[in-house]
Write a protein that holds these residues in place. Structure first.
Motif, PDB file in Angstrom:
ATOM      1  N   HIS A  85      -4.806   8.070   0.256  1.00 28.54           N
ATOM      2  CA  HIS A  85      -4.367   7.354   1.456  1.00 28.54           C
ATOM      3  C   HIS A  85      -4.567   5.848   1.304  1.00 28.54           C
ATOM      4  O   HIS A  85      -5.668   5.380   1.001  1.00 28.54           O
ATOM      5  CB  HIS A  85      -5.156   7.871   2.664  1.00 28.54           C
ATOM      6  CG  HIS A  85      -4.660   7.344   3.979  1.00 28.54           C
ATOM      7  ND1 HIS A  85      -3.339   7.320   4.319  1.00 28.54           N
ATOM      8  CD2 HIS A  85      -5.332   6.829   5.048  1.00 28.54           C
ATOM      9  CE1 HIS A  85      -3.201   6.820   5.536  1.00 28.54           C
ATOM     10  NE2 HIS A  85      -4.402   6.512   5.996  1.00 28.54           N
ATOM     11  N   GLN A  86      -3.479   5.116   1.491  1.00 29.97           N
ATOM     12  CA  GLN A  86      -3.504   3.651   1.547  1.00 29.97           C
ATOM     13  C   GLN A  86      -4.187   3.036   0.323  1.00 29.97           C
ATOM     14  O   GLN A  86      -5.098   2.221   0.433  1.00 29.97           O
ATOM     15  CB  GLN A  86      -4.185   3.173   2.833  1.00 29.97           C
ATOM     16  CG  GLN A  86      -3.372   3.502   4.071  1.00 29.97           C
ATOM     17  CD  GLN A  86      -4.064   3.092   5.356  1.00 29.97           C
ATOM     18  OE1 GLN A  86      -5.276   2.829   5.360  1.00 29.97           O
ATOM     19  NE2 GLN A  86      -3.334   3.048   6.452  1.00 29.97           N
ATOM     20  N   ILE A  87      -3.724   3.458  -0.844  1.00 31.20           N
ATOM     21  CA  ILE A  87      -4.198   2.838  -2.080  1.00 31.20           C
ATOM     22  C   ILE A  87      -3.171   1.799  -2.531  1.00 31.20           C
ATOM     23  O   ILE A  87      -2.078   1.691  -1.950  1.00 31.20           O
ATOM     24  CB  ILE A  87      -4.432   3.885  -3.184  1.00 31.20           C
ATOM     25  CG1 ILE A  87      -3.128   4.625  -3.508  1.00 31.20           C
ATOM     26  CG2 ILE A  87      -5.506   4.876  -2.760  1.00 31.20           C
ATOM     27  CD1 ILE A  87      -3.255   5.613  -4.662  1.00 31.20           C
ATOM     28  N   ASP A  88      -3.520   1.044  -3.536  1.00 26.05           N
ATOM     29  CA  ASP A  88      -2.596   0.030  -4.050  1.00 26.05           C
ATOM     30  C   ASP A  88      -1.289   0.691  -4.493  1.00 26.05           C
ATOM     31  O   ASP A  88      -1.285   1.756  -5.106  1.00 26.05           O
ATOM     32  CB  ASP A  88      -3.236  -0.705  -5.222  1.00 26.05           C
ATOM     33  CG  ASP A  88      -2.326  -1.763  -5.799  1.00 26.05           C
ATOM     34  OD1 ASP A  88      -2.200  -2.832  -5.193  1.00 26.05           O
ATOM     35  OD2 ASP A  88      -1.728  -1.480  -6.863  1.00 26.05           O
ATOM     36  N   GLN A  89      -0.174   0.040  -4.172  1.00 26.85           N
ATOM     37  CA  GLN A  89       1.153   0.611  -4.455  1.00 26.85           C
ATOM     38  C   GLN A  89       1.355   0.874  -5.942  1.00 26.85           C
ATOM     39  O   GLN A  89       1.861   1.939  -6.333  1.00 26.85           O
ATOM     40  CB  GLN A  89       2.221  -0.342  -3.927  1.00 26.85           C
ATOM     41  CG  GLN A  89       3.642   0.086  -4.224  1.00 26.85           C
ATOM     42  CD  GLN A  89       4.656  -0.882  -3.637  1.00 26.85           C
ATOM     43  OE1 GLN A  89       4.887  -0.893  -2.438  1.00 26.85           O
ATOM     44  NE2 GLN A  89       5.224  -1.727  -4.492  1.00 26.85           N
ATOM     45  N   LEU A 104       0.843  -1.182   0.000  1.00 28.07           N
ATOM     46  CA  LEU A 104       0.000   0.000   0.000  1.00 28.07           C
ATOM     47  C   LEU A 104       0.885   1.241   0.000  1.00 28.07           C
ATOM     48  O   LEU A 104       2.046   1.186   0.408  1.00 28.07           O
ATOM     49  CB  LEU A 104      -0.913   0.035   1.235  1.00 28.07           C
ATOM     50  CG  LEU A 104      -1.880  -1.132   1.420  1.00 28.07           C
ATOM     51  CD1 LEU A 104      -2.572  -1.049   2.767  1.00 28.07           C
ATOM     52  CD2 LEU A 104      -2.914  -1.150   0.295  1.00 28.07           C
ATOM     53  N   ALA A 105       0.358   2.349  -0.436  1.00 27.88           N
ATOM     54  CA  ALA A 105       1.123   3.601  -0.448  1.00 27.88           C
ATOM     55  C   ALA A 105       0.143   4.771  -0.459  1.00 27.88           C
ATOM     56  O   ALA A 105      -1.057   4.619  -0.731  1.00 27.88           O
ATOM     57  CB  ALA A 105       2.051   3.669  -1.658  1.00 27.88           C
ATOM     58  N   GLY A 106       0.681   5.935  -0.153  1.00 30.69           N
ATOM     59  CA  GLY A 106      -0.108   7.161  -0.175  1.00 30.69           C
ATOM     60  C   GLY A 106       0.610   8.238  -0.969  1.00 30.69           C
ATOM     61  O   GLY A 106       1.843   8.207  -1.111  1.00 30.69           O
ATOM     62  N   VAL A 107      -0.139   9.167  -1.485  1.00 28.46           N
ATOM     63  CA  VAL A 107       0.422  10.280  -2.259  1.00 28.46           C
ATOM     64  C   VAL A 107      -0.193  11.575  -1.732  1.00 28.46           C
ATOM     65  O   VAL A 107      -1.422  11.676  -1.596  1.00 28.46           O
ATOM     66  CB  VAL A 107       0.132  10.141  -3.762  1.00 28.46           C
ATOM     67  CG1 VAL A 107       0.714  11.346  -4.522  1.00 28.46           C
ATOM     68  CG2 VAL A 107       0.697   8.844  -4.304  1.00 28.46           C
TER      69      VAL A 107
END
Length: 437
Positions: free
Chosen positions: A416-420, A399-402
């Motif tokens: 927030h906390q979307i697929d990497q 997971l990752a956030g931008v």
């Protein structure tokens, strides 16, 4: 439009200077606590007290006189000039073609005296706002209209027809008070203050040290919320939205739509049950008195939110704008929204179903938050930079956030906390948009 130098209203120094007189009275009272009432109203002590107070008052009046005498303004065809200061002189100017809006403020003292302050919002977005304080209220409105071209500078000139500004939103007093009670921080604060007060009444003297600062802090917060929503109205104007509010201190802000950098719609937990929202914006050059963000709607329903969004951000980059806006402030993956995958549930068990984003042709819409849900709208051409957010637990679950940063306040886009892999693809696409703009 050339004019000679003019002075502000003679009562201007008293608008804020009355605090000095109150301070002198407080000092006098503290230093005469041991005196009897007879000593305060008669005898030799009264003579010296009156003499000292008279001398102090004369000094204050002299300072006020020079403060008023050296504060002057001048309006020309191209600039507005404001000179002030006695010992340290200040000379400020603003080009009329750079003035985006002129706000009118009335602190409590100014309202009592029938005065108003002009605040010039210039195009460079500088936080050093040019202020002209204080003029008669009618004169301030007349000067504002004259500078903005809404009123002729000479009586023989024709008066342009000004269409009535349609009202976009209004905050009724019952809704304002209910919105305060239904905010979790205020509810928790009130419960703590009440419990500490009961403990103090039952004989627990030690809690008084915690009760007083807590009550003062909570009272200040409640007053700020009431002041920002009291008599609140938002009306459409040619360049955007004009808002007016205030309890003791009244404010009028112009929000040019072309200078809005980002918009945030907030829905606290209990507000969502009633369909209420708060709308804030990042605006270059226009700041609120308390925060970096400017509230354009303290509390309102979806219809009011939709009307304001239609002015502040008329192009969402989709055909069904109303339905997309409804999804943005609620939840779900309809209309192309991309949500957090199910593997985000252990990290955000209460919010993962609400989190998501949509990149349209003009705007990045992002949703996040649990108890208080937020939806941010950042136009592509307003993005100043991006940041990659990924902690150790998120890396394990891919997971990752931008974060999308913009100017004019602290509102940002937050995926927030979307697929990497989805986050990487979004950053690449957004970087390409930044290069092409």
């Amino acid at each position: 439009m050339n004019e000679n130098w003019q002075r502000v209203h003679p009562a201007s120094p008293f608008v804020r200077g009355w605090l000095a007189i109150v301070g002198l009275l407080f000092i006098y009272w503290r230093n005469t606590e041991e005196w009897t009432w007879a000593e305060r109203v008669s005898g030799p002590r009264l003579f010296w007290t009156v003499l000292g107070a008279g001398a102090a008052l004369i000094v204050i009046l002299i300072v006020y006189f020079f403060s008023w005498y050296f504060t002057r303004y001048r309006l020309t065809d191209t600039h507005v000039y404001v000179n002030s200061g006695v010992v340290f002189r200040s000379q400020k100017q603003a080009r009329l073609d750079k003035v985006q809006a002129i706000d009118i403020a009335q602190p409590l003292g100014a309202r009592i005296l029938g005065l108003a302050e002009l605040r010039f919002d210039v195009a460079d977005g500088s936080e050093s706002v040019l202020r002209l304080a204080f003029l008669r209220k009618a004169q301030a409105h007349q000067l504002r209209a004259r500078i903005l071209g809404l009123e002729p500078s000479r009586p023989e000139e024709p008066v342009p027809v000004i269409e009535e500004q349609p009202l976009m939103a209004r905050v009724p007093l019952p809704r304002l008070l209910a919105s305060l009670i239904l905010q979790l921080p205020i509810l928790v604060g009130l419960l703590l203050v009440i419990s500490l007060t009961v403990s103090w009444l039952l004989g627990a003297d030690g809690v008084l040290a915690a009760l007083i600062p807590m009550a003062l802090g909570l009272g200040g917060w409640i007053y700020k919320e009431i002041n920002q929503g009291w008599n609140f109205t938002a009306a459409a104007q040619d360049a955007g939205v004009r808002i007016s509010y205030g309890l003791a201190d009244t404010r009028q802000h112009s929000v040019p739509a072309g200078r809005v950098q980002a918009i945030m719609i907030t829905a606290p937990l209990f507000w969502r049950m009633l369909g209420w929202y708060r709308v804030e914006v990042n605006v270059l050059g226009t700041k609120s008195e308390q925060d970096d963000n400017l509230q354009v709607l303290p509390v309102g329903d979806f219809e009011e939110v939709a009307r304001l969004m239609g002015i502040l951000l008329p192009e969402l980059g989709v055909e069904n704008q109303r339905e997309v806006l409804r999804t943005a402030v609620s939840s779900g993956t309809a209309h192309g929204f991309i949500g957090s995958p199910s593997r985000a549930k252990p990290l955000s068990p209460g919010a993962w179903k609400h989190q998501g984003f949509l990149a349209t042709g003009t705007t990045v819409i992002s949703r996040y938050g649990w108890l208080t849900r937020q939806a941010s709208f950042v136009p592509h051409h307003r993005v100043q930079g991006m940041g990659w957010q990924q902690g150790p637990w998120e890396r394990r679950r891919r997971l990752a956030g931008v974060r999308l940063y913009c100017a004019g306040g602290n509102i940002m886009g937050y995926l927030h906390q979307i697929d990497q892999d989805t986050a990487k693809e979004f950053m690449q696409a957004q970087a390409k948009r930044l290069v092409e703009r």
